[in-house]
Write a protein that holds these residues in place. Structure first.
Motif, mmCIF file in Angstrom:
data_model
loop_
_atom_site.group_PDB
_atom_site.id
_atom_site.type_symbol
_atom_site.label_atom_id
_atom_site.label_comp_id
_atom_site.label_asym_id
_atom_site.label_seq_id
_atom_site.Cartn_x
_atom_site.Cartn_y
_atom_site.Cartn_z
ATOM 1 N N ALA A 106 0.824 -1.209 0.000
ATOM 2 C CA ALA A 106 0.000 0.000 0.000
ATOM 3 C C ALA A 106 0.857 1.257 0.000
ATOM 4 O O ALA A 106 0.579 2.195 -0.747
ATOM 5 N N VAL A 107 1.909 1.294 0.831
ATOM 6 C CA VAL A 107 2.734 2.499 0.854
ATOM 7 C C VAL A 107 3.580 2.615 -0.413
ATOM 8 O O VAL A 107 3.894 3.727 -0.843
ATOM 9 N N ALA A 108 3.914 1.495 -1.037
ATOM 10 C CA ALA A 108 4.598 1.562 -2.337
ATOM 11 C C ALA A 108 3.652 2.160 -3.380
ATOM 12 O O ALA A 108 4.064 2.988 -4.207
ATOM 13 N N ALA A 109 2.385 1.770 -3.320
ATOM 14 C CA ALA A 109 1.402 2.317 -4.262
ATOM 15 C C ALA A 109 1.152 3.805 -4.015
ATOM 16 O O ALA A 109 1.089 4.587 -4.973
ATOM 17 N N THR A 110 1.034 4.210 -2.746
ATOM 18 C CA THR A 110 0.819 5.633 -2.473
ATOM 19 C C THR A 110 2.026 6.458 -2.914
ATOM 20 O O THR A 110 1.875 7.569 -3.421
#
Length: 186
Positions: A106-110
Motif C-alpha cells: 500500500a505504501v509503495a502504491a501511495t
C-alpha cells in the motif's frame, strides 16, 4: 528525474541481490523473523524508485519556486501512508498474517501515485519567467561612479556583500530544515 528513477531502480536491485547479508546484518535471518522479512523486503523495495523520483521532483519544484506545491505533495504522501498503515494494520489482514506485506504494498502504491503527481506538477508548473535567483536586497550596488575602462556597466548587478549573503542564508533556513526533515523521512 530520469537519473533519480534509474538510481532508485539500481538501488532496489542491489539491495535485493544483497538481501541475505543485509537481513543477517539486521538480525532478521533467524526464525520467526526470517520469513516475515523475506516476504516484506520485495514490496518495501518497490517503494524506493518512486520515492527517489518524488524527492527529485520535489527538489525541482522548490527550484521552480513552487515550495507550496512540493510541500503539499509530501504532506499528501505522509497522510496517505498514515491512513494505509492504520487501515491495513487494523484490518483482518493482520490476523491472516499478511499485514506487513499488505502495508508495504500500500505504501509503495501511495508513493508511486505521489511520484506521478509530482512529475505532473513539474511538467505543468514551470518556473515563472525571469525569476531572480537572489533577492534584490541581497545584491547591493556600489555608488554610481563613472565607468572606467574594463569596468562593468552601471546597470550590472554588484557582487553580493558578506552581510547580504548571511541574510540570504538566514532567509533560507526554512528550506534547510525542510530538506533535513525530508532526508530523515527516507
Amino acid at each position: 528525474l530520469v537519473c533519480a528513477l534509474v538510481i532508485g531502480l539500481l538501488s532496489a536491485l542491489v539491495l535485493w541481490l544483497g538481501r541475505r547479508p543485509l537481513l543477517s546484518a539486521l538480525s532478521l535471518s533467524r526464525p520467526p523473523l526470517d520469513d516475515l522479512a523475506e516476504s516484506y523486503l520485495p514490496v518495501a523495495l518497490l517503494r524506493l524508485p518512486p520515492l527517489l523520483l518524488l524527492r527529485a521532483s520535489s527538489a525541482v519544484l522548490v527550484g521552480y519556486q513552487r515550495v507550496k506545491a512540493a510541500s503539499l505533495l509530501n504532506l499528501a504522501l505522509a497522510c496517505a501512508d498514515t491512513a494505509a498503515f492504520y487501515l491495513l494494520l487494523h484490518s483482518s489482514l493482520v490476523l491472516a498474517g499478511g499485514g506487513l506485506v499488505a502495508v508495504g504494498a500500500a505504501v509503495a502504491a501511495t508513493c508511486a501515485i505521489a511520484a506521478a503527481a509530482a512529475v505532473t506538477a513539474v511538467l505543468l508548473l514551470p518556473p515563472d519567467a525571469a525569476v531572480r535567483v537572489l533577492p534584490r536586497r541581497c545584491c547591493r550596488r556600489a555608488a554610481a561612479a563613472p565607468e572606467a575602462e574594463g569596468a562593468l556597466p552601471a546597470d550590472a548587478p554588484a557582487a553580493p556583500s558578506e552581510s547580504s549573503l548571511l541574510s540570504l542564508a538566514r532567509d533560507s533556513l526554512n528550506v534547510l530544515v525542510r530538506s533535513v526533515l525530508l532526508s530523515g523521512s527516507v
